[in-house]
Design an enzyme around this catalytic site. Structure first.
Site, short mmCIF file in Angstrom:
data_model
loop_
_atom_site.label_atom_id
_atom_site.label_comp_id
_atom_site.label_asym_id
_atom_site.label_seq_id
_atom_site.Cartn_x
_atom_site.Cartn_y
_atom_site.Cartn_z
CB SER A 82 -3.82 2.94 -2.73
OG SER A 82 -3.61 4.20 -3.33
CE1 TYR A 105 -0.93 0.40 -6.77
CE2 TYR A 105 -2.42 2.28 -6.71
CZ TYR A 105 -1.43 1.51 -6.12
OH TYR A 105 -0.96 1.85 -4.87
#
Length: 317
Positions: free
Chosen positions: A164, A176
């Site tokens: 990401s 995350y």
């Protein structure tokens, strides 16, 4: 002088364009394993690769997701139930993949499965909250990769890891962002180790896209649940307005998300089928024009940009 520089730059991009348009041969005979195919990027990629004639091995988390995917694709596509956090599930899926690919080996592995919740300011979270996300997003892909890597080496194939832009800039608390930083690091070391074996390792770095991870209702329920379990002292230091500001920011984020998931799956497809894939793919204009450049700028400047809209806690220093 400027004319020569422009000519060299033009030749560079022309050569790059030509190289990236070259595809590998024999795609209908190549097997690709994709994790996280119940929805989102993995689901769309499985359908696209199946339409191109590749032999897709789609790993789904639920039986319902597997059945829906089979109904939407050809008989070439095969599904398997996989929980990347369980060693026994990974072992069973690996044995199944070996039976499917035989001596041909596994051309492609796409580590796509991922979650974002629990996510909140770090102080609102526990160790278990971090571990839950890290198990799915980092430890799981590592175990899956190590389990099928001999099959990928046999085919001199590809490993495609979905990171990401938050593997370069940490936007919020929770597991995350650390997991995506970890995916970047694991991919770098694996890429260098696999060079002598002819295996290419690519990283996909999406920006903001509308997926189950960015579902506003799910995120709001996540924030509310975590808030309610906080000690009263911690609640008082942040204040109720802090929580409400987070919820409003969630709605704003959803409006800015790109709903065209094919922007990401095209990068995945190129990484799997191009003769000369890129090492990293920044998917989305926000990733290319905002977040990626911001990651190279001084830290103090990135801090200003990323925190200007942060809510103000009740007990601000």
């Amino acid at each position: 002088m400027w004319l020569y520089l422009a000519a060299l730059l033009g030749l560079y991009f022309l050569r790059r364009w030509y190289r990236e348009r070259q595809s590998v041969e024999g795609l209908p005979e190549k097997y690709v394993l994709i994790t996280g195919c119940d929805s989102g990027f993995g689901n769309l990629l499985a359908k696209q690769l199946d339409a191109r004639g590749l032999r897709v091995l789609a790993a789904c988390f639920t039986q319902q997701g597997a059945e829906q995917l089979r109904k939407a694709t050809s008989q070439r596509l095969q599904t398997v139930i996989l929980d990347v956090t369980r060693t026994d599930s990974v072992a069973a899926a690996t044995a199944w993949v070996k039976e499917q690919v035989g001596d041909k080996g596994l051309w492609g592995l796409v580590n796509n499965a991922g979650i974002a919740i629990p996510a909140a300011p770090n102080e609102w979270l526990t160790k278990d909250d971090f571990v839950k996300v890290l198990d799915v997003n980092l430890i799981g892909p590592i175990e899956v990769t190590l389990s099928v890597l001999p099959l990928v080496k046999r085919a001199r194939g590809r490993v495609v890891n979905v990171a990401s832009i938050m593997g370069r800039l940490s936007f919020f608390g929770g597991g995350y962002c650390p997991s995506k930083y970890g995916v970047e690091a694991f991919s770098d070391s694996l890429r260098r180790e696999m060079l002598p074996f002819g295996v290419k390792v690519c990283v996909i770095e999406p920006g903001y896209f509308s997926t189950t991870i960015t579902n506003p209702q799910v995120l709001i329920e996540n924030f509310t649940r975590l808030w309610e379990r906080l000690p009263e002292e911690t609640k008082a230091s942040y204040g109720e307005n802090y929580l409400n500001a987070f919820i409003r920011a969630t709605h704003r984020m959803q409006k800015s998300c790109n709903s065209d998931l094919s922007v990401v799956t095209r990068c995945m497809g190129h990484a799997l089928t191009a003769r000369h894939p890129r090492t990293r793919y920044s998917a989305g204009w926000d990733a290319k024009l905002v977040f990626l450049p911001l990651s190279y700028l001084p830290t103090w400047f990135a801090d200003i940009v990323l925190t200007w809209s942060y809510p103000v806690p009740a007990q601000k220093a």
